[in-house]
Design a protein around this motif. Sequence first.
Motif, PDB file in Angstrom:
ATOM      1  N   GLN A 179      68.449   4.837  38.287  1.00 18.99           N
ATOM      2  CA  GLN A 179      69.337   5.400  39.315  1.00 18.99           C
ATOM      3  C   GLN A 179      68.658   5.472  40.681  1.00 18.99           C
ATOM      4  O   GLN A 179      69.308   5.344  41.714  1.00 18.99           O
ATOM      5  CB  GLN A 179      69.807   6.784  38.884  1.00 18.99           C
ATOM      6  N   GLY A 180      67.327   5.682  40.688  1.00 18.12           N
ATOM      7  CA  GLY A 180      66.600   5.783  41.950  1.00 18.12           C
ATOM      8  C   GLY A 180      66.631   4.460  42.691  1.00 18.12           C
ATOM      9  O   GLY A 180      67.035   4.387  43.864  1.00 18.12           O
ATOM     10  N   GLU A 199      64.137  -5.084  37.636  1.00 18.56           N
ATOM     11  CA  GLU A 199      64.256  -4.127  36.523  1.00 18.56           C
ATOM     12  C   GLU A 199      63.987  -4.871  35.215  1.00 18.56           C
ATOM     13  O   GLU A 199      64.598  -5.895  34.954  1.00 18.56           O
ATOM     14  CB  GLU A 199      65.664  -3.527  36.518  1.00 18.56           C
ATOM     15  N   ARG A 200      63.081  -4.307  34.428  1.00 22.27           N
ATOM     16  CA  ARG A 200      62.724  -5.041  33.206  1.00 22.27           C
ATOM     17  C   ARG A 200      63.828  -5.000  32.161  1.00 22.27           C
ATOM     18  O   ARG A 200      63.942  -5.893  31.339  1.00 22.27           O
ATOM     19  CB  ARG A 200      61.403  -4.533  32.647  1.00 22.27           C
ATOM     20  N   ARG A 211      68.088   5.603  25.875  1.00 23.83           N
ATOM     21  CA  ARG A 211      67.594   6.905  25.423  1.00 23.83           C
ATOM     22  C   ARG A 211      68.336   7.343  24.158  1.00 23.83           C
ATOM     23  O   ARG A 211      69.335   6.744  23.780  1.00 23.83           O
ATOM     24  CB  ARG A 211      67.758   7.929  26.537  1.00 23.83           C
ATOM     25  N   HIS A 218      72.024  16.733  31.580  1.00 20.51           N
ATOM     26  CA  HIS A 218      71.940  18.187  31.514  1.00 20.51           C
ATOM     27  C   HIS A 218      72.446  18.826  32.810  1.00 20.51           C
ATOM     28  O   HIS A 218      72.725  20.015  32.856  1.00 20.51           O
ATOM     29  CB  HIS A 218      70.494  18.621  31.252  1.00 20.51           C
ATOM     30  N   ASP A 219      72.532  18.028  33.852  1.00 19.11           N
ATOM     31  CA  ASP A 219      73.037  18.549  35.127  1.00 19.11           C
ATOM     32  C   ASP A 219      74.529  18.263  35.235  1.00 19.11           C
ATOM     33  O   ASP A 219      74.997  17.213  34.803  1.00 19.11           O
ATOM     34  CB  ASP A 219      72.321  17.869  36.299  1.00 19.11           C
ATOM     35  N   CYS A 265      57.874  -6.577  36.709  1.00 18.28           N
ATOM     36  CA  CYS A 265      56.850  -6.755  37.735  1.00 18.28           C
ATOM     37  C   CYS A 265      55.482  -6.733  37.062  1.00 18.28           C
ATOM     38  O   CYS A 265      55.162  -5.817  36.303  1.00 18.28           O
ATOM     39  CB  CYS A 265      56.954  -5.638  38.760  1.00 18.28           C
ATOM     40  N   GLY A 298      60.245   5.857  37.954  1.00 17.05           N
ATOM     41  CA  GLY A 298      60.692   6.989  37.150  1.00 17.05           C
ATOM     42  C   GLY A 298      59.550   7.884  36.727  1.00 17.05           C
ATOM     43  O   GLY A 298      58.405   7.446  36.583  1.00 17.05           O
ATOM     44  N   ASN A 565      65.629  13.456  40.143  1.00 11.89           N
ATOM     45  CA  ASN A 565      66.929  13.557  39.475  1.00 11.89           C
ATOM     46  C   ASN A 565      68.015  12.986  40.395  1.00 11.89           C
ATOM     47  O   ASN A 565      67.748  12.600  41.532  1.00 11.89           O
ATOM     48  CB  ASN A 565      67.217  14.998  39.038  1.00 11.89           C
ATOM     49  N   LEU A 566      69.241  12.943  39.872  1.00 10.50           N
ATOM     50  CA  LEU A 566      70.292  12.255  40.646  1.00 10.50           C
ATOM     51  C   LEU A 566      70.484  12.885  42.021  1.00 10.50           C
ATOM     52  O   LEU A 566      70.709  12.178  43.010  1.00 10.50           O
ATOM     53  CB  LEU A 566      71.597  12.283  39.854  1.00 10.50           C
TER      54      LEU A 566
END
Length: 601
Positions: A179-180, A199-200, A211, A218-219, A265, A298, A565-566
Motif C-alpha cells: 500500500q505504501g 514488487e516481487r 497473509r 484492525h483499523d 530488486c 514495509g 499504516n494506511l
Amino acid sequence: MTQSVDQVASAAASAVNEWLTAFQQALTVRDADAAAALFADESYWRDIVSFTWNIATVEGGAGVAELLRATLDQVDPTGFRVTEEPAEADGVITAWIAFETEAGRGSGLLRLVGGKAFTLLTTLDELKGHEEPVNDRRPNGVRHGAFRDRVTWAESRAREATELGYTVQPEVLIIGGGQGGIALGARLRQLGVPAIIVERNERPGDSWRKRYKSLALHDPVWYDHLPYLPFPASWPVFSPKDKIGDWLEMYAKVMELNYWGSTTCKSAVREGDGWAVVVDRDGEEVTLRPRQLVLALGASGLPVVPDFPGREKFRGDQHHSSAHPGPDQYKGKKAVVVGSNNSAHDICAALWEAGADVTMVQRSSTHVVRSDSLMDLGLSDLYSERALAAGMTTFKADTIFASLPFRILHTLQTPVYNAIRERDAEFYRRLEQAGFDLDFGEDDSGLFLKYLRRGSGYYIDVGACELVANGAVKLAKGQVAELTEDEVVLGDGTRLPADLVVYATGYGSMNQLAAGIIGQDMADKVGKVWGLGSGTTKDPGPWEGELRNMWKPTAQEGLWFHGGNLALSRYYSLYLALQLKARMEGMPTPVFRRAEVHHAE
Ligand SMILES: Cc1cc2nc3c(=O)[nH]c(=O)nc-3n(C[C@H](O)[C@H](O)[C@H](O)COP(=O)(O)OP(=O)(O)OC[C@H]3O[C@@H](n4cnc5c(N)ncnc54)[C@H](O)[C@@H]3O)c2cc1C
C-alpha cells in the motif's frame, strides 16, 4: 456575566488575527527573535517540508529562532491567514491557517494559549507552477477535432509501459508495491513524476492476500482511505485482507501506475547523482537508472524466527505467522502459537474456530485494547461516521493528528487509555485472572505510541481475548527452551505437545531489509528507520522527535523511506512526493537540520 458564543468566537478570531499579523510582520522583516517571542516557553513548531524541506519539530523560542534564521531568506513566507473561524475550548484557541512560500502554498494548524503559540503545524501542500491537474486543471482526456497522428489513451499507456525502464529511465524507482509504494506511486503520477514500482509479488494487493486467511484490517475504514479515491460509503468497517488486496489492485490500475509485478530488486548502488538498480523482472535482468530511490519495503517484511534448539528435530508443521496457511488442516490437532501480539491472537482464534487444541505462549507482556473501545475513545473524534457528520474530513483529521507534537503525545494519549482501562476494567481483570500479562506501554500511553516507537507489542482485540480469558485458548508463559520431536518445552520445564508450531514472533527492522538491497555499509550510513528515540523498549534514544528516516531526506542523497499504516502512508506520501517533484524540477531544496544517524539495527 457569561459571554455569548459569538463573542467567544470573535475574541478567538481577533487573538488569532493579532498573532498571525505579528508573526507575518516578523517574518517579513526577517526578525527571527520577534517571531520566536510569539511562542510560549513550552511550544512546538512542526514543519512538514514548507520551511525546512524536511520533517522537523523545533521546541520553544530558541528552536523557532534557529529554524527561522536558517530558512527565512530562502522560504520568503507570505500571506499567513486563517481559512475558517477559529475555535476556542478549554483556554486553547485553534485556527486553521494558510500561507505561501517562494516554492509553494501551505497550510497548517495553530494553537494559541494565553495569546502565544503552543503548537504550530505548517505543511507544504503544493508547488507553485506544478499543481496537481485537478478540478479546473483536469486533463481533457481526448483531443477534439480530427488528427491523422491521433494517439489514444490506451496507446499512450502501452507506449509508456514499453519504454519506461528501458529506453526512458524513471525519475523515481519505488521498491515495494504494498500500500505504501502504491499510494506514493499515485501521488507521483498526479505530479507528473515518471516512476516505476517494483514488487516481487505478482499482483498489487498480494502482500495482503498472502497473509493468514482470517486476517481483516484492525483499523476502521475511516482511517484507511488511500489518496484521491476514498472507499465507497458502503465499504465494510474492517476490510477483509483479500478485499483490501483487490482494492489495491484496482487502485494501481485506475491510477495508472507503472507497476512491475513479479519483479525482485536485487541490488542498488550509487552511480553519479543517481542509482543503478538491478531487478529481476519475471526472469529478465533489467538495470534501472532512476535519480531517486524509495524503499517502501514495509515494517512487516522480514519474518523473525527465533533459533530455538531442537527446531530441526520437530516432526510436525512449523512456520512463521507470515507463512501460516490458515487453520483448515489443523482440526483436532495440537497447535502451539509462540507470541502474544496481533498475529498470535488472530491465528489462535482461527485455529480454535477450526477445532484445533490451541496454546498461546506469552513471552513478554502485551498491550491489549478492545477494538470497540479504541474506536469509541481513541479514534472516533477524527475517524468515524460521527466525525464525518460533524464536518470532519480525512485531510483535517490527518492534519490534527500530525499537529500533536510527538514530545507530548504520550501525555495526550495516557488519559484516553486510562478511560479505556476504566471502561473495560472487567475485561482486563478477567484476562489477568487467566494469567495474561498486560501492559499499556512504559508510560501507559497505549497503542499508537507503541506503534510509533517500536511498531509492535500489542493486540487490538477483536475476539481472541475472550478465548484466552475463558481458557478455550490455553495460555503458557515464559521463554521457549527447546523443541523436541513433538513438543515445545518452556524454560520452566513445561512441556506442550504440538503437531503445529506457529512463530508469531514478529518482523526484522526496515534497516535490515534495506541492507539486503543497498548493502550493509549504506544501511549503516543511513541508520535506524522508524522510532522516535523515546528511550523506551526497542526505541533507543537520543530523542529525534520525528520518525527516524521516514518520508524525509536521509543521510544518503537520493535515498528515501516510505511506509506505515494506511493512514500514515496516505498523509505522508504527499509530502514525500512533493520533495521528489521539487528535486526533479531542479528547485532549491535546502534541508534544515538533517537528522543525525543512530543505531543501524
Ligand atoms: C498481521 C498484520 C495485520 C496488520 N493490520 C493492519 C491494519 O489493520 N491496518 C494497517 O494500516 N496496517 C496493518 N498492518 C501493518 C501492515 O503491514 C502495514 O500497514 C502495511 O502492510 C504496510 O504497507 P507497506 O507498503 O509499507 O509494506 P508491505 O505491505 O509490507 O509492502 C512491502 C512490499 O515490498 C515488497 N518487497 C520487499 N522486498 C522486495 C524486493 N527486494 N523487491 C521487490 N519487492 C520487494 C514485498 O513483497 C511487499 O509487497 C498489519 C500487518 C500485519 C502483519
